[in-house]
Design a protein around this motif. Structure first.
Motif, PDB file in Angstrom:
ATOM      1  N   LEU A  31      41.644  23.013  38.641  1.00 19.25           N
ATOM      2  CA  LEU A  31      40.715  23.361  39.685  1.00 19.25           C
ATOM      3  C   LEU A  31      39.334  22.562  39.781  1.00 19.25           C
ATOM      4  O   LEU A  31      38.681  22.288  38.913  1.00 19.25           O
ATOM      5  N   GLN A  62      40.527  24.013  47.099  1.00 16.83           N
ATOM      6  CA  GLN A  62      40.078  25.310  47.320  1.00 16.83           C
ATOM      7  C   GLN A  62      39.676  25.619  49.014  1.00 16.83           C
ATOM      8  O   GLN A  62      39.564  24.524  49.601  1.00 16.83           O
ATOM      9  N   LEU A  84      43.365  31.879  43.752  1.00 10.40           N
ATOM     10  CA  LEU A  84      43.912  31.444  42.568  1.00 10.40           C
ATOM     11  C   LEU A  84      44.830  32.441  41.751  1.00 10.40           C
ATOM     12  O   LEU A  84      46.035  32.287  41.440  1.00 10.40           O
ATOM     13  N   LEU A  99      44.185  26.606  32.464  1.00 11.59           N
ATOM     14  CA  LEU A  99      43.280  26.400  33.458  1.00 11.59           C
ATOM     15  C   LEU A  99      42.107  25.379  33.131  1.00 11.59           C
ATOM     16  O   LEU A  99      41.655  25.462  32.106  1.00 11.59           O
ATOM     17  N   GLY A 101      39.355  23.342  34.888  1.00  9.63           N
ATOM     18  CA  GLY A 101      38.289  23.634  35.578  1.00  9.63           C
ATOM     19  C   GLY A 101      37.204  22.524  35.848  1.00  9.63           C
ATOM     20  O   GLY A 101      36.330  22.355  34.599  1.00  9.63           O
ATOM     21  N   GLY A 105      35.173  24.738  39.778  1.00  7.23           N
ATOM     22  CA  GLY A 105      36.427  25.032  39.337  1.00  7.23           C
ATOM     23  C   GLY A 105      36.635  25.891  37.978  1.00  7.23           C
ATOM     24  O   GLY A 105      37.238  26.762  37.802  1.00  7.23           O
TER      25      GLY A 105
END
Length: 280
Positions: A31, A62, A84, A99, A101, A105
């Protein structure tokens, strides 16, 4: 390149996976951050090496960023979290995923873990923090300033002279995003997870900071808030740790995945094995 339709949003998705025909060692969703970031920051740093180590990698731009659609409104944190969640439901099966990020993110990752804990095996957050009233107030100031400065041609000329043409192009694109959408007003007005919801996050968390970053001061607070959070620091780095020290972030990621049960393979797996002990 692939596109996924999520309730009318055309989401640009990239998927990399093991090339040896064996089942993935884990699934990781990468992310990116706000404004000047996109999935490219992961595609050219972590993603290929993770795939070579046997990890199924999902990346996406995104909403409003990269090649994903840019609706005029709908940029509250919960909208990003909905994206997501929809991506996972469509492409990631039923099990939990890791995940990873970067900056905003990571904030999206924390919010999904608070909303759907069974979906998250762990979070690696690079220069990031969970959403809170203090976070919303800080983003309000940052976005208002950016909205003004990135509309000023003299600012963009300075960026080009000091940081180069590529960074100037990213800044100009960020200015168009702010000018053409409600993002600067939506983010501070987001529905925030409560402190109790954040404290209920039980998945392992590795928080990565640059030693010279303002966010490094929050490490003790985050470790107190999240019962399974651990922090690590990259010497000499500020906020752009992923871009400035991609090899270090990759090594930390491989070690973290191994520590939490991912049977990595290939040459990269050895790096993760060598570093795993240093993260304990």
């Amino acid at each position: 390149m692939a596109f996924l339709d999520l309730d009318g949003l055309r989401l640009h998705v990239q998927r990399l996976g093991p090339q040896d025909g064996r089942p993935p060692a884990a699934t990781a969703v990468l992310l990116h951050g706000l404004l000047t970031d996109s999935l490219a920051s992961h595609y050219f740093t972590l993603a290929p090496a993770l795939a070579a180590a046997g990890v199924e990698v999902l990346m996406y731009d995104q909403r409003g960023h990269g090649r994903t659609g840019r609706p005029p409104s709908g940029y509250r944190l919960e909208d990003f979290v909905d994206d997501l969640a929809g991506l996972l439901d469509r492409l990631a099966g039923d099990g939990p995923v890791h995940l990873l990020g970067n900056s905003f993110g990571g904030t999206v990752a924390f919010s999904l873990a608070a909303r759907r804990p069974a979906r998250v095996a762990g979070i690696l957050a690079v220069e990031s923090e969970p959403a809170s009233p203090a976070w919303a107030a800080k983003l309000d100031g940052i976005l208002r300033r950016a909205e003004t400065e990135l509309a000023d041609e003299s600012t963009l000329a300075w960026v080009a002279a000091q940081r180069g043409a590529h960074t100037a192009r990213l800044a100009r694109s960020a200015g168009r995003l702010l000018a053409g959408t409600s993002l600067a007003r939506d983010i501070p007005a987001s529905r925030l997870p409560t402190e109790a919801q954040l404290r209920a996050i039980r998945c392992p968390v590795l928080a990565v900071y640059g030693t010279e970053s303002d966010l490094a001061d929050q490490a003790a607070w985050l470790e107190e808030l999240l019962p399974r959070c651990r922090s690590t620091f990259v010497p000499g780095q500020e906020h752009s740790v992923l871009v400035e020290a991609p090899g270090t972030v990759l090594d930390l990621t491989l070690a973290w995945l191994r520590e939490h049960g991912a049977p990595l393979r290939g040459p990269a797996a050895r790096v993760g094995q060598d570093l795993e002990g240093s993260l304990r």
